[in-house]
Design a protein around this motif. Structure first.
Motif, PDB file in Angstrom:
ATOM      1  N   ARG A  12      11.938  11.311 -11.743  1.00  0.00           N
ATOM      2  CA  ARG A  12      12.973  10.275 -11.847  1.00  0.00           C
ATOM      3  C   ARG A  12      12.346   8.889 -11.751  1.00  0.00           C
ATOM      4  NH1 ARG A  12      17.983  12.766 -11.337  1.00  0.00           N
ATOM      5  NH2 ARG A  12      17.826  14.859 -10.495  1.00  0.00           N
ATOM      6  N   TRP A  13      12.797   8.012 -12.648  1.00  0.00           N
ATOM      7  CA  TRP A  13      12.254   6.658 -12.710  1.00  0.00           C
ATOM      8  C   TRP A  13      12.966   5.671 -11.799  1.00  0.00           C
ATOM      9  CZ3 TRP A  13       7.866   5.015 -14.711  1.00  0.00           C
ATOM     10  CH2 TRP A  13       7.203   5.831 -15.627  1.00  0.00           C
ATOM     11  N   LEU A  14      14.238   5.929 -11.450  1.00  0.00           N
ATOM     12  CA  LEU A  14      15.017   4.950 -10.698  1.00  0.00           C
ATOM     13  C   LEU A  14      14.399   4.583  -9.346  1.00  0.00           C
ATOM     14  CD1 LEU A  14      17.460   3.121 -10.791  1.00  0.00           C
ATOM     15  CD2 LEU A  14      18.802   4.980  -9.795  1.00  0.00           C
ATOM     16  N   PRO A  15      13.945   5.545  -8.535  1.00  0.00           N
ATOM     17  CA  PRO A  15      13.318   5.141  -7.271  1.00  0.00           C
ATOM     18  C   PRO A  15      12.090   4.269  -7.478  1.00  0.00           C
ATOM     19  CG  PRO A  15      13.817   7.473  -7.228  1.00  0.00           C
ATOM     20  CD  PRO A  15      14.070   7.001  -8.633  1.00  0.00           C
ATOM     21  N   THR A  16      11.286   4.607  -8.473  1.00  0.00           N
ATOM     22  CA  THR A  16      10.080   3.826  -8.760  1.00  0.00           C
ATOM     23  C   THR A  16      10.432   2.434  -9.260  1.00  0.00           C
ATOM     24  OG1 THR A  16       8.909   5.864  -9.295  1.00  0.00           O
ATOM     25  CG2 THR A  16       7.937   3.811 -10.101  1.00  0.00           C
ATOM     26  N   ALA A  17      11.402   2.344 -10.157  1.00  0.00           N
ATOM     27  CA  ALA A  17      11.821   1.037 -10.681  1.00  0.00           C
ATOM     28  C   ALA A  17      12.412   0.176  -9.573  1.00  0.00           C
ATOM     29  CB  ALA A  17      12.832   1.230 -11.808  1.00  0.00           C
ATOM     30  N   SER A  18      13.230   0.778  -8.726  1.00  0.00           N
ATOM     31  CA  SER A  18      13.825   0.045  -7.611  1.00  0.00           C
ATOM     32  C   SER A  18      12.741  -0.433  -6.650  1.00  0.00           C
ATOM     33  CB  SER A  18      14.823   0.943  -6.871  1.00  0.00           C
ATOM     34  OG  SER A  18      15.293   0.327  -5.710  1.00  0.00           O
ATOM     35  N   GLY A  19      11.828   0.460  -6.303  1.00  0.00           N
ATOM     36  CA  GLY A  19      10.772   0.109  -5.355  1.00  0.00           C
ATOM     37  C   GLY A  19       9.844  -0.966  -5.863  1.00  0.00           C
TER      38      GLY A  19
ATOM     39  N   LEU B 162       9.228  -4.735  -4.528  1.00  0.00           N
ATOM     40  CA  LEU B 162       7.890  -5.235  -4.195  1.00  0.00           C
ATOM     41  C   LEU B 162       7.593  -6.517  -4.954  1.00  0.00           C
ATOM     42  CD1 LEU B 162       5.239  -4.790  -2.679  1.00  0.00           C
ATOM     43  CD2 LEU B 162       4.469  -3.386  -4.607  1.00  0.00           C
ATOM     44  N   ALA B 163       7.980  -6.571  -6.223  1.00  0.00           N
ATOM     45  CA  ALA B 163       7.766  -7.789  -7.019  1.00  0.00           C
ATOM     46  C   ALA B 163       8.530  -8.974  -6.426  1.00  0.00           C
ATOM     47  CB  ALA B 163       8.194  -7.553  -8.471  1.00  0.00           C
ATOM     48  N   LEU B 164       9.750  -8.724  -5.948  1.00  0.00           N
ATOM     49  CA  LEU B 164      10.513  -9.799  -5.321  1.00  0.00           C
ATOM     50  C   LEU B 164       9.858 -10.276  -4.024  1.00  0.00           C
ATOM     51  CD1 LEU B 164      14.202  -8.635  -5.863  1.00  0.00           C
ATOM     52  CD2 LEU B 164      13.057 -10.583  -6.933  1.00  0.00           C
ATOM     53  N   LEU B 165       9.307  -9.351  -3.250  1.00  0.00           N
ATOM     54  CA  LEU B 165       8.627  -9.742  -2.016  1.00  0.00           C
ATOM     55  C   LEU B 165       7.373 -10.566  -2.300  1.00  0.00           C
ATOM     56  CD1 LEU B 165       8.879  -6.581   0.264  1.00  0.00           C
ATOM     57  CD2 LEU B 165      10.102  -8.736   0.488  1.00  0.00           C
ATOM     58  N   VAL B 166       6.620 -10.161  -3.301  1.00  0.00           N
ATOM     59  CA  VAL B 166       5.425 -10.927  -3.664  1.00  0.00           C
ATOM     60  C   VAL B 166       5.831 -12.304  -4.203  1.00  0.00           C
ATOM     61  CG1 VAL B 166       3.451 -11.015  -5.240  1.00  0.00           C
ATOM     62  CG2 VAL B 166       3.993  -8.895  -4.031  1.00  0.00           C
ATOM     63  N   THR B 167       6.891 -12.349  -5.004  1.00  0.00           N
ATOM     64  CA  THR B 167       7.393 -13.626  -5.521  1.00  0.00           C
ATOM     65  C   THR B 167       7.827 -14.531  -4.374  1.00  0.00           C
ATOM     66  OG1 THR B 167       8.126 -12.551  -7.549  1.00  0.00           O
ATOM     67  CG2 THR B 167       9.106 -14.690  -7.047  1.00  0.00           C
ATOM     68  N   ALA B 168       8.426 -13.950  -3.339  1.00  0.00           N
ATOM     69  CA  ALA B 168       8.885 -14.740  -2.188  1.00  0.00           C
ATOM     70  C   ALA B 168       7.728 -15.419  -1.465  1.00  0.00           C
ATOM     71  CB  ALA B 168       9.653 -13.849  -1.222  1.00  0.00           C
TER      72      ALA B 168
ATOM     73  N   GLY C  28      14.691   2.316  -2.822  1.00  0.00           N
ATOM     74  CA  GLY C  28      13.735   3.094  -3.610  1.00  0.00           C
ATOM     75  C   GLY C  28      13.058   4.183  -2.793  1.00  0.00           C
ATOM     76  N   HIS C  29      12.618   3.833  -1.575  1.00  0.00           N
ATOM     77  CA  HIS C  29      11.947   4.829  -0.735  1.00  0.00           C
ATOM     78  C   HIS C  29      12.896   5.931  -0.290  1.00  0.00           C
ATOM     79  CE1 HIS C  29       7.944   3.231  -0.459  1.00  0.00           C
ATOM     80  NE2 HIS C  29       8.389   2.037  -0.133  1.00  0.00           N
ATOM     81  N   LEU C  30      14.104   5.564   0.093  1.00  0.00           N
ATOM     82  CA  LEU C  30      15.059   6.589   0.526  1.00  0.00           C
ATOM     83  C   LEU C  30      15.478   7.487  -0.641  1.00  0.00           C
ATOM     84  CD1 LEU C  30      17.225   4.597   3.088  1.00  0.00           C
ATOM     85  CD2 LEU C  30      15.306   6.148   3.523  1.00  0.00           C
TER      86      LEU C  30
ATOM     87  N   ALA D 205       0.827  -1.213   0.000  1.00  0.00           N
ATOM     88  CA  ALA D 205       0.000   0.000   0.000  1.00  0.00           C
ATOM     89  C   ALA D 205       0.859   1.259   0.000  1.00  0.00           C
ATOM     90  CB  ALA D 205      -0.935  -0.010   1.214  1.00  0.00           C
ATOM     91  N   LEU D 206       1.904   1.259   0.806  1.00  0.00           N
ATOM     92  CA  LEU D 206       2.777   2.435   0.859  1.00  0.00           C
ATOM     93  C   LEU D 206       3.577   2.603  -0.429  1.00  0.00           C
ATOM     94  CD1 LEU D 206       3.892   2.143   4.562  1.00  0.00           C
ATOM     95  CD2 LEU D 206       2.637   4.054   3.545  1.00  0.00           C
ATOM     96  N   ALA D 207       3.981   1.496  -1.039  1.00  0.00           N
ATOM     97  CA  ALA D 207       4.698   1.590  -2.316  1.00  0.00           C
ATOM     98  C   ALA D 207       3.785   2.166  -3.395  1.00  0.00           C
ATOM     99  CB  ALA D 207       5.218   0.217  -2.738  1.00  0.00           C
ATOM    100  N   LEU D 208       2.548   1.695  -3.432  1.00  0.00           N
ATOM    101  CA  LEU D 208       1.602   2.197  -4.422  1.00  0.00           C
ATOM    102  C   LEU D 208       1.237   3.658  -4.174  1.00  0.00           C
ATOM    103  CD1 LEU D 208      -0.701  -0.928  -4.725  1.00  0.00           C
ATOM    104  CD2 LEU D 208       0.897  -0.067  -6.436  1.00  0.00           C
ATOM    105  N   ALA D 209       1.312   4.095  -2.931  1.00  0.00           N
ATOM    106  CA  ALA D 209       0.986   5.487  -2.609  1.00  0.00           C
ATOM    107  C   ALA D 209       2.163   6.429  -2.841  1.00  0.00           C
ATOM    108  CB  ALA D 209       0.525   5.585  -1.155  1.00  0.00           C
ATOM    109  N   SER D 210       3.380   5.968  -2.608  1.00  0.00           N
ATOM    110  CA  SER D 210       4.499   6.907  -2.634  1.00  0.00           C
ATOM    111  C   SER D 210       5.269   6.949  -3.952  1.00  0.00           C
ATOM    112  CB  SER D 210       5.457   6.623  -1.479  1.00  0.00           C
ATOM    113  OG  SER D 210       6.055   5.370  -1.614  1.00  0.00           O
TER     114      SER D 210
END
Length: 124
Positions: free
Chosen positions: A66-73, A77-83, A105-107, A51-56
């Motif tokens: 900038r795309w890098l924070p979004t791509a990293s984040g 998230l995709a890796l966490l869901v895959t896990a 990504g968030h930082l 939820a926080l990733a989708l919001a921020s």
């Protein structure tokens, strides 16, 4: 504030992924051991993280461009869901990698949002 909270949630996930094998190697931990190894803990952690990733990330990307924070984040998230669906042997590696990417990504998102002028604009 969203990015700080999200980085904290991702950090808690990361601590969980690192601490669980260590705590299990110590031996019988009773309630704490069963709590750390329970599958529902993963679901409880992934819901606010997602939820926080989708919001921020989209609002940060729109604000600083900038795309890098979004791509990293979103990669994290995709890796966490895959896990969640991965075999037990791969779960820790995917979760730790995903947590680190999300925190980065968030930082990074927070850093780029803070560099922009604040005159009358909302923060990311």
């Amino acid at each position: 504030m969203k990015d700080e909270t999200a980085a904290l949630c991702s950090g808690l996930c990361l601590i969980h992924c690192i601490a669980t094998p260590i705590l299990l190697s110590i031996g019988s931990l009773g309630l704490i051991g069963s709590l750390f190894t329970s599958e529902w803990v993963h679901l409880v952690l992934i819901i606010p993280i997602a939820a926080l990733a989708l919001a921020s990330f989209p609002s940060g990307r729109k604000r600083h461009g900038r795309w890098l924070p979004t791509a990293s984040g979103f990669s994290g998230l995709a890796l966490l869901v895959t896990a969640l669906f991965a075999p037990h042997e791969a779960e820790a590696a995917l979760s730790i990698s995903g947590g680190l990417l999300l925190i980065a990504g968030h930082l990074s998102n927070r850093f780029h949002c803070r560099r922009l002028p604040q005159a009358g604009e909302s923060t990311c």
